[in-house]
Enzyme design. Structure first.
Site, short mmCIF file in Angstrom:
data_model
loop_
_atom_site.label_atom_id
_atom_site.label_comp_id
_atom_site.label_asym_id
_atom_site.label_seq_id
_atom_site.Cartn_x
_atom_site.Cartn_y
_atom_site.Cartn_z
N ASP A 1 77.32 53.10 56.03
CA ASP A 1 76.26 53.84 55.16
C ASP A 1 75.07 53.67 56.04
O ASP A 1 74.46 52.67 55.50
CB ASP A 1 77.13 52.44 53.63
CG ASP A 1 77.65 53.33 52.68
OD1 ASP A 1 76.66 54.44 52.52
OD2 ASP A 1 78.67 52.70 51.77
N LYS B 1 68.83 46.20 40.86
CA LYS B 1 69.79 47.04 41.87
C LYS B 1 69.86 48.78 41.20
O LYS B 1 69.48 49.46 41.79
CB LYS B 1 71.33 47.06 41.94
CG LYS B 1 71.81 47.35 42.97
CD LYS B 1 73.11 47.38 43.91
CE LYS B 1 73.72 48.46 44.41
NZ LYS B 1 74.74 47.71 44.92
N ASP C 1 76.20 60.28 51.89
CA ASP C 1 75.72 59.21 53.04
C ASP C 1 76.20 57.53 53.73
O ASP C 1 75.41 56.86 54.24
CB ASP C 1 74.09 58.59 52.62
CG ASP C 1 74.31 57.37 51.13
OD1 ASP C 1 75.26 58.07 50.34
OD2 ASP C 1 72.93 57.05 50.76
#
Length: 1233
Positions: free
Chosen positions: A924, A993, A1152
């Site tokens: 990742d 986050k 991604d």
């Protein structure tokens, strides 16, 4: 076909039956093939036709007589022929032959006896029914011919001089043939229109409201030609041309389309009429117009003088003869007729040869792709599939059958009901109802077609030709399938209409390919293509799949232009209304003691969704209960919604690739937008090679289902579900209405206070919302798990396409690796690889990553942690539901369980390094959007925060932002800011986050505040009265922290935003080209409202007519920064995919997040870092600046605009970059981890 022809078929069948020992029934196959042709009328008189029909009937009796003699010869003694009535016209009866007259005059026979006599009686009845059907079709044919005779052919011209000229020519047609008139007409200059006609011509192309109407009209003409209704198309064209307000809708393409149709028919008179209308409209004929005229001359074998005059006029109009054969799309037959006419005038003419193929295939010249397409100096080891050629050929045939059928039926994984008497009765009732509905739908469709035909006869572009594209049987099947899949809560009529229209279009395209022999050509080339992929074949030179396919010389099918959205919605709405009108059921099913009258199965109601009132088609609760009682265990999907059973076609152009027959676009976009497709088609073919090959490589990855995980999921699913593990609960577990709700009329107990009643209503609304969400999640899981069970023991493939930014997605929507944790855990690579010396270590690291633990620890520490947990790992693998269930505590529990099982099998293998693993391991990106921003700005501080710099431990940008926010909060608290004091102890990584992650993708302060408010609401001890104030404060501090930590990032973001704002103010949408050459344009325009009136509801929807609408400035400027970064991360992914494929790796991605076998993680990591460095070594921002300046500031006509001047200044002020060294990324362990 005439009745005589049918009778001859019957007589031929009788002769075939004569020597046979076993009787056969008459087959319909091609008996009625000619009835549908609209221009194949017989030249015989009506009397002669009746006589032939009667002869045909008499020959039928002769067949029966022969049958009797055959049966008698076999020993059946008491067989005679029943009297068969033949209705004879008085004047035609004398025309029968004596033998046939005697056959028709047989008296009434006694009752037949014996087995053969019963068969004969059955055959007689069948023949009688078929005779009646034939007569019905002949009557229908006569009505069609009568209807066509009512259609207008002669135009009413607006130009008086042209109208008089046409009238004189019509009166003197015997002396002046139509070919001569055309030659003279072509010499006429386009008429200079006056008055309203001139204004209409000026409006042409400028009034954006007309664009949608023109698209619908052009689609109507095309559909008329496809279904053989050319006279209807001509009639509508004449009607529109005759009215000045409607004439402005007509374009030269529409006139040419009708002319081309008449040219194919060889109808010169009608073609001249269209030429008159072209001149009358003030239009100049183009190459396609002249091609139609010359083709018709060639078909009619006209004399050379007429052709010569036509060619002379074409030259005077500045059109080249060679262009007829190079610039006009023609079929083989059309090209031959055109050439025949030209050679009448110029016998030595030779059409230009096709352009010679380039000496070598065109190659992409991008420096980023130089190694991918290098022929020498770079060794390649392209991977092969693990399946032999014979198996792949069988799989191709299976997939071809699926796509020809257009639907796939799979068994549902819902818990099977025992076949009780109630279940069997419900199934029988449902079967009887469906049989009734088929008949009712067939009749309703016929009435609808008749009504639409009347509308077309009035000159309006109706739905009639669209309703002729498929047979009634196919429409009925499609509607019953829609009814079966309708959810209990109903579906938006607009959504349902659009889906129905789209499905009709897809079925029509598949049928066209089947009829045009494209399927046979595809089969021949695909078998050769498989030699490149199969495990047991060899090719002379290894190459990419696209290169191999192009070398095979597969002719590219013509691109099918999609219908306008308004046509799709209007057609689908009409079909939905047919379904509502036709489908009824006995009222006794809803109320056992109620009346026996019929009630509708579907109801049209209105409901509020997101503060908007929308129309919904909702099934009757009794029908829903009947479906539940019948417990039918099947689900039906469109063929494009299911993974493929063979490798997808390689992408070779923007509209050619993926599924074998079903139309698929390389770039998915909002329905109705066209600019994306136009940009792709204008690209040089080699410019798109990188994207085409990357999509092909992703689609060529073979998959299989993880059976052990599927069994465990199904065990929970068929019980009561487990929402904590992502397995939705059944509807029986949905929350019930609160206590206090009484009857539907009163709703609430009367003794409650107004406040209590309001609270109870809110609670009721909340529970209903939860119940609807549960039902939706359950239906989604049912589709996914049923498909997984259907594919359990098969190998399958997921074809890919991309969005307008270049981000890739699997085409099948229900079952793919882009789904939730549960969906990903169900999939593994079909092709295994030995773990090798380090594969087991990567499995352990991957497992710890899935748990969400040790995020700040090194890879070695994660591996050691997995070793410490080995007992829990093995227990989870062996006893997932009855053991300690450690895996359930992971962030991604199902993937963690699948990894536990893989580790257990590997560690227990005799040699773990030799163990064949099919498990995909993920790597990742670390806040990948910020990684791209930091690389663009060479921002050293930002690069360190997102792991672009080498470090012993991974850096966590979210924790860093939370720490910076805490610093700001402490300073404010010391100064007495109340909200800062309240937030003490509540600022954490989790709170900030989501906002940090989405800031890079364009989230606004408003959106960020909502995200933070949601996180604070989850904290039970946070004072809820401060939610609004605290979320406002925190989002401001998060943005300030990001500005402090990523100064380069924020400056680039502001530059992109301001550039997009100024571009949109110049009246254009933002465009750019990705580093791999993909053209991008943002599809954000001001919406125009489109209304489909009439019927059960007038539908209004927004259409983003991007070719004519002004850009939406707000969306353009807010969307440019995230979309540009997405285009960079997609370029990085595609580069990694192509280089991994070149090295023989299996590679797939979820944006991604990159996947490969455990044994190949180290190689993939190396490629990933190298390609990131190569990508950002390009002058990306300066290239973007140069492109935007050339695209939006180089036009001298607008260069003096104030907006353009400000835009030029902004574009030239490219943000300055820092001193970060990109080469350090290659040594960063935690860049992707």
């Amino acid at each position: 076909m005439s009745a005589l022809g049918w009778g001859r078929r019957a007589a031929g069948l009788g002769r075939a039956l004569w020597p046979a020992g076993r009787p056969r029934l008459l087959a319909e196959e091609e008996a009625f093939g000619g009835v549908r042709g609209h221009r194949r009328s017989s030249s015989a008189s009506p009397c002669e036709q009746d006589r032939r029909k009667d002869w045909g009937h008499a020959e039928l009796l002769e067949v029966l007589q022969a049958r009797v003699r055959q049966l008698q010869a076999e020993g059946v003694s008491e067989v005679t022929v029943k009297r068969v009535d033949v209705a004879l016209a008085p004047e035609a009866s004398s025309a029968q032959s004596p033998g046939k007259a005697r056959a028709g005059a047989e008296g009434a026979a006694p009752k037949l006896s014996g087995r053969w006599a019963q068969k004969l009686d059955k055959e007689q009845r069948l023949m009688q029914k078929r005779k009646q059907r034939l007569e019905g079709r002949l009557q229908k044919r006569e009505r069609t011919l009568a209807w066509q005779r009512q259609l207008r052919v002669e135009p009413r011209l607006l130009s008086g001089r042209l109208a008089n000229q046409l009238q004189r020519w019509e009166q003197g047609a015997a002396r002046s043939p139509w070919e001569e008139q055309l030659a003279q007409l072509l010499q006429e200059a386009p008429q200079r229109l006056s008055g309203d006609a001139a204004k209409a011509s000026a409006v042409r192309g400028s009034d954006v409201r007309l664009e949608g109407q023109r698209q619908r009209l052009l689609s109507f003409f095309e559909c008329c030609l496809l279904t053989g209704h050319l006279p209807l198309a001509h009639h509508v064209l004449v009607t529109h041309h005759s009215r000045s307000r409607q004439q402005r809708l007509l374009t030269l393409a529409m006139y040419n389309m009708v002319m081309r149709g008449w040219a194919r028919e060889g109808s010169f008179k009608e073609l001249v009429y269209v030429f008159f209308m072209v001149k009358d409209a003030g239009l100049a004929p183009d190459l396609l117009s002249y091609a139609a005229a010359l083709q018709c001359m060639g078909r009619l074998d006209q004399d050379a003088s007429t052709v010569r005059r036509c060619l002379k006029q074409m030259a005077q109009d500045g059109l080249q003869l060679q262009g007829l054969f190079t610039a006009v799309p023609l079929g083989e037959g059309e090209r031959a007729e055109l050439l025949r006419a030209v050679r009448k005038a110029e016998p030595t003419f030779r059409p230009p040869p096709p352009p010679p193929p380039p000496p070598a295939p065109q190659l992409n010249t991008s420096p980023l792709l130089r190694e991918v397409y290098a022929k020498q100096g770079c060794p390649v080891s392209y991977p092969r599939l693990h399946l032999p050629l014979k198996k792949l050929q069988d799989l191709f045939q299976q997939q071809l059958r699926v796509e020809l059928a257009t639907t796939v039926t799979v068994q549902s994984v819902e818990k099977a009901q025992p076949p009780t008497e109630e279940v069997l009765h419900a199934r029988k009732t449902l079967a009887d109802l469906r049989a009734t509905w088929e008949t009712a739908l067939y009749q309703e469709l016929q009435e609808t077609k008749a009504s639409e035909a009347r509308a077309a006869r009035e000159g309006r572009p109706s739905l009639f030709p669209y309703l002729c594209l498929l047979s009634e049987r196919e429409f009925v099947g499609l509607l019953l399938q829609t009814l079966q899949a309708l959810p209990a809560q109903g579906e938006s009529l607009l959504f349902l209409a659009h889906e129905l229209g789209l499905r009709v279009f897809n079925r029509h395209i598949v049928q066209r390919k089947q009829l045009s022999k494209q399927v046979q050509v595809l089969e021949q080339h695909y078998i050769k293509y498989l030699h490149l992929l199969a495990s047991d074949t060899q090719v002379a030179e290894r190459c990419l799949p696209r290169q191999w396919w192009e070398a095979l010389g597969m002719p590219e099918a013509p691109h099918e232009q999609p219908w306008p959205v308004s046509v799709l919605v209007q057609l689908g709405k009409q079909l939905a209304e047919v379904l509502v009108q036709a489908v009824q059921m006995p009222g006794s099913l809803a109320a056992p003691r109620g009346p026996g009258s019929l009630i509708p199965v579907l109801y049209h109601v209105y409901s509020f969704r997101s503060f908007r009132q929308i129309g919904i088609l909702k099934p009757h609760p009794a029908f829903t209960q009947l479906l539940e009682a019948a417990a039918e265990r099947t689900l039906t999907f469109e063929s494009t919604e299911v993974p493929m059973l063979c490798p997808p076609l390689p992408w070779t152009s923007p509209h050619s690739g993926a599924f074998l027959l079903s139309p698929t676009k390389m770039m998915r976009s909002v329905e109705g937008t066209q600019q994306h497709q136009l940009l792709l088609e204008r690209c040089p073919p080699a410019q798109l090679h990188g994207a085409l090959d990357a999509l092909t490589q992703l689609g060529n990855c073979a998959w299989r289902v993880n059976g052990r995980v599927l069994d465990l999921v199904l065990e929970l699913f068929t019980d009561k579900g487990c929402p904590r593990l992502g397995v939705p609960a059944p509807p029986s577990e949905a929350p019930r209405p609160p206590q206090g709700r009484q009857t539907p009329k009163s709703g609430l107990l009367p003794d409650l206070s107004p406040a209590d009643k309001a609270e109870m209503r809110r609670e009721l609304a909340r529970r209903l919302k939860v119940a609807r969400e549960m039902q939706s999640l359950r239906a989604d899981a049912l589709c996914r798990l049923s498909l997984a069970q259907h594919l359990r023991h098969r190998v399958f493939w997921l074809p890919h396409n991309m969005d307008f930014r270049g981000r890739t997605y699997p085409c099948p929507p229900h079952f793919n690796h882009l789904g939730s944790d549960l969906a990903r855990a169900l999939l593994e690579f079909a092709q295994g690889r030995p773990l090798g010396p380090h594969g087991l270590d990567w499995l352990k690291i991957h497992l710890v990553n899935l748990t969400g633990l040790k995020k700040r620890e090194s890879l070695q520490a994660r591996r050691d942690f997995a070793d410490q947990l080995m007992e829990d790992i093995l227990d989870s693998a062996d006893q997932p539901m009855t053991g300690r269930r450690w895996w359930m505590e992971a962030d991604e529990p199902w993937q963690a369980l699948a990894c536990c099982m893989e580790i257990a099998r590997a560690t227990r293998a005799p040699d773990p390094a030799a163990y064949i693993s099919h498990f995909p391991v993920h790597q990742d990106g670390s806040c990948n959007g910020l990684q791209h921003y930091a690389a663009l700005g060479r921002d050293s501080v930002g690069a360190a925060s997102v792991n672009l710099l080498p470090s012993d431990l991974p850096q966590d940008v979210y924790s860093g932002v939370a720490a910076q926010v805490e610093v700001f909060r402490r300073q404010d608290a010391e100064q007495g800011v109340r909200v800062a004091q309240v937030l003490e102890g509540f600022i954490s990584r989790k709170v900030v986050k989501q906002t940090v992650m989405t800031v890079v993708y364009g989230v606004t302060r408003y959106g960020g505040r909502l995200q933070i408010e949601k996180r604070l609401r989850e904290l039970h001890d946070f004072p809820q009265e401060f939610l609004w104030e605290a979320s406002h404060y925190l989002v401001r501090q998060v943005f300030n922290s990001l500005q402090e930590m990523f100064s380069g990032t924020r400056s680039i973001q502001r530059w992109l935003t301001e550039s997009a704002r100024l571009i949109s103010h110049t009246g254009s949408a933002v465009e750019w080209v990705t580093p791999l050459g993909i053209p991008v344009i943002q599809p954000y325009h001001r919406d125009s409202k489109v209304m489909i009136k009439g019927g059960i509801q007038s539908l209004t929807f927004s259409s983003s007519g991007d070719t004519s609408q002004k850009p939406n400035t707000l969306k353009q400027k807010n969307g440019f920064p995230p979309n540009f970064i997405h285009s960079l991360d997609s370029s990085h992914m595609m580069l990694t995919a192509l280089h991994c494929y070149r090295k023989g790796l299996t590679f797939v991605s979820v944006h991604d997040c990159f996947w490969t076998h455990a044994a190949d993680v180290a190689v993939m990591n190396q490629v990933c870092r190298e390609q990131f460095v190569r990508l950002h070594s390009q002058p990306i921002l300066h290239d973007l600046s140069r492109f935007l300046v050339k695209r939006f500031c180089s036009d001298s006509r607008v260069s003096k605009s104030v907006w353009v001047s400000r835009l030029l200044d902004t574009l030239l002020s490219v943000p300055k970059t820092g001193a970060f060294d990109l080469e350090q990324v290659k040594r960063s362990t935690y860049f992707f981890s």
